[in-house]
Design a protein around this motif. Structure first.
Motif, short mmCIF file in Angstrom:
data_model
loop_
_atom_site.label_atom_id
_atom_site.label_comp_id
_atom_site.label_asym_id
_atom_site.label_seq_id
_atom_site.Cartn_x
_atom_site.Cartn_y
_atom_site.Cartn_z
N ILE A 194 13.98 -5.36 -5.50
CA ILE A 194 13.38 -4.28 -6.11
C ILE A 194 14.46 -3.22 -5.88
O ILE A 194 14.49 -2.07 -6.45
CB ILE A 194 11.94 -3.75 -5.96
N ASN A 195 15.37 -3.09 -4.87
CA ASN A 195 16.50 -2.24 -4.85
C ASN A 195 17.40 -2.25 -5.86
O ASN A 195 18.07 -1.09 -6.03
CB ASN A 195 17.48 -2.62 -3.54
N THR A 243 16.47 0.84 -9.48
CA THR A 243 16.29 2.41 -9.48
C THR A 243 17.00 2.88 -10.06
O THR A 243 17.80 2.44 -10.97
CB THR A 243 16.65 2.50 -7.66
N THR A 276 6.52 -13.90 -3.65
CA THR A 276 6.39 -13.47 -2.32
C THR A 276 6.33 -14.69 -1.61
O THR A 276 5.95 -15.79 -1.87
CB THR A 276 5.08 -12.86 -2.40
N LYS A 304 0.81 -5.86 -2.30
CA LYS A 304 1.98 -4.88 -2.39
C LYS A 304 3.12 -5.19 -2.74
O LYS A 304 3.77 -4.48 -3.69
CB LYS A 304 1.65 -4.00 -1.27
N ASN A 305 3.46 -6.24 -2.37
CA ASN A 305 5.11 -6.72 -2.76
C ASN A 305 5.04 -7.24 -3.91
O ASN A 305 5.96 -6.91 -4.89
CB ASN A 305 5.34 -7.83 -1.85
N ILE A 350 2.92 -6.04 -6.60
CA ILE A 350 2.89 -5.32 -7.34
C ILE A 350 4.28 -4.36 -7.48
O ILE A 350 4.50 -3.83 -8.63
CB ILE A 350 1.74 -4.16 -7.00
N SER A 351 4.98 -4.22 -6.40
CA SER A 351 6.29 -3.55 -6.41
C SER A 351 7.24 -4.25 -7.44
O SER A 351 8.10 -3.51 -8.15
CB SER A 351 6.76 -3.34 -5.15
N LYS A 352 7.13 -5.46 -7.40
CA LYS A 352 7.93 -6.15 -8.41
C LYS A 352 7.68 -6.20 -9.78
O LYS A 352 8.46 -5.95 -10.57
CB LYS A 352 8.29 -7.63 -8.04
N ASP A 365 6.19 -3.57 -11.25
CA ASP A 365 6.51 -2.25 -11.34
C ASP A 365 8.04 -2.24 -11.67
O ASP A 365 8.64 -1.66 -12.64
CB ASP A 365 6.10 -1.29 -10.39
N ALA A 366 8.76 -2.97 -10.91
CA ALA A 366 10.00 -2.81 -11.17
C ALA A 366 10.93 -3.34 -12.65
O ALA A 366 11.63 -2.52 -13.15
CB ALA A 366 10.99 -3.60 -10.01
N ARG A 387 9.88 -0.91 -15.02
CA ARG A 387 10.86 0.25 -15.09
C ARG A 387 12.13 -0.03 -15.89
O ARG A 387 12.54 0.71 -16.59
CB ARG A 387 11.17 0.73 -13.78
#
Length: 427
Positions: free
Chosen positions: A48-49, A52, A84, A99-100, A102-104, A106-107, A110
């Motif tokens: 996910i880094n 951005t 995960t 949470k992990n 969902i962050s991916k 969302d990435a 984006r």
């Protein structure tokens, strides 16, 4: 043109140094085929880094997959992975894993909605894939590696579907609440002796909502359970032939026969230790020595993978910065290494494709890399070198229709069939 000039130049550089130099007529034929077929890689991990505003796939990052590399190599579709790792089977573990995941999700959204919507779109059906490719765009699709983030709440399967997931595996490296992992084979230690009762229910939920079931990491008994329960064809998103390379991550002939009978597809993976473990280990040993020598010259440390895993997040981040310096400085030494040691290469990879095609038929074989998750071989070490696979397929006599099936049509067929089953179950 879906191949950029840089991709063609890279191709010529790779093959000018290859012992099996291709003649210009074969190369031109391969390029024409590569331009016309839809090329799909079913397994590319993400960090996910790299998603951005300042740092994203619209740029040629130090990743094996990004938009410039896809354009250079003529790769149309990248399945970006919501991965995960396996944790404790309790509510705290499930919550953190969710949470992990969902962050991916969302990435990836984006990337397609904010960072590069003019260059890449998200597809959830074969029709959407074809539409985006026809528009000249690259395509992102979403696979979930390890259903661990689902916890025990099967309603999250539909939630993941709604977020764009179109395949999911029920375990990874370690037994999950749903399924035993192939890793249990090493010590003959199992949790469920296949699928758990929850796993059996999850299979039918995935059928119901049109998510392809991925068997690349579960145990053999779990895979057999999935075949017996599923109402739709299965896929292996990144696995190869166990007869050619005896690794628990690969599929033996008994499992391969189930794919032929079931109508699924095995996406052969360009992961060197799953293609030829002996050759991989020998080259890796020599490669590690080059990195260690280079690190010594730079006054830095080169760590084995197990040691890196034990670092805290800050130390790990600093180490990866040093590792990038080491790898950059080691390029010349690695090029010389290719002259004295033999890395696992595209020819070895296509050997697995040949075997699978002969064993289960051209309609049940596909292609994957596991880029940015440990994958990559000599000649196809990032997305910019994708053409090299097509060239080797042409060299071995595969027709354009067969190459189209291998590169994506088989996978899209299975996706259509899985979604038809979903429609019938919901109807």
């Amino acid at each position: 043109m879906k191949l950029s000039i840089s991709g063609l130049l890279l191709f010529s550089l790779v093959f000018s140094s290859n012992a099996q130099t291709q003649d210009s007529e074969l190369i031109e034929k391969a390029i024409r085929i590569h331009e016309r077929v839809i090329t799909i890689d079913t397994h590319n991990d993400i960090n996910i880094n790299n998603f951005t505003t300042e740092n994203n796939y619209a740029q040629d990052l130090d990743t094996q997959v990004n938009l410039p590399k896809m354009m250079a190599g003529g790769l149309d579709v990248s399945w970006l992975i919501v991965y995960t790792g396996q944790g404790e089977l309790n509510e705290q573990g499930y919550t953190e894993a969710y949470k992990n995941a969902i962050s991916k999700f969302d990435a990836i959204h984006r990337l397609t909605k904010i960072y590069a919507p003019e260059a890449i779109g998200l597809a959830t059906t074969s029709a959407e894939v074809r539409k985006l490719v026809a528009e000249g765009k690259k395509v992102a699709m979403i696979g979930v590696e390890n259903a661990y983030p689902i916890g025990t709440d099967l309603s999250r399967i539909k939630e993941f579907y709604d977020r764009g997931a179109r395949y999911m595996s029920l375990s990874h490296n370690g037994h999950s609440q749903f399924s035993d992992s192939n890793t249990g084979e090493e010590n003959d230690e199992w949790l469920h002796n296949g699928l758990s009762e929850l796993g059996e229910k999850a299979v039918l939920e995935m059928n119901k909502y049109g998510i392809m079931i991925d068997v690349s990491h579960p145990s053999k008994e779990a895979i057999k359970d999935m075949f017996s329960i599923s109402k739709a064809p299965l896929i292996a998103s990144h696995s190869s032939a166990r007869t050619l390379c005896n690794h628990s991550r690969n599929l033996d002939d008994e499992l391969l026969e189930l794919f032929r009978y079931n109508g699924g597809v095995v996406q052969t993976v360009a992961f060197s230790s799953y293609i030829n473990t002996e050759k991989h280990n020998a080259f890796s040993k020599a490669e590690t020595q080059v990195y260690k020598n280079t690190a010594d010259q730079l006054g830095l440390s080169y760590l084995e993978r197990d040691s890196v895993r034990k670092l805290n997040d800050t130390a790990k981040e600093n180490y990866y910065k040093d590792l990038k310096k080491i790898r950059t400085a080691a390029k010349n030494g690695l090029e010389n290494l290719n002259e004295t040691s033999t890395p696992v290469a595209v020819v070895d990879f296509v050997d697995h494709i040949d075997y699978l095609v002969e064993k289960i038929g051209i309609d049940h074989v596909g292609i994957s890399s596991d880029f940015d998750g440990g994958g990559g071989i000599y000649g196809w070490d990032d997305a910019s070198e994708t053409l090299n696979v097509t060239i080797e397929l042409v060299r071995r006599g595969y027709s354009e229709q067969e190459i189209a099936k291998l590169w994506g049509e088989n996978l899209l067929r299975v996706l259509d069939e899985v979604q038809e089953v979903s429609k019938n179950m919901q109807g």
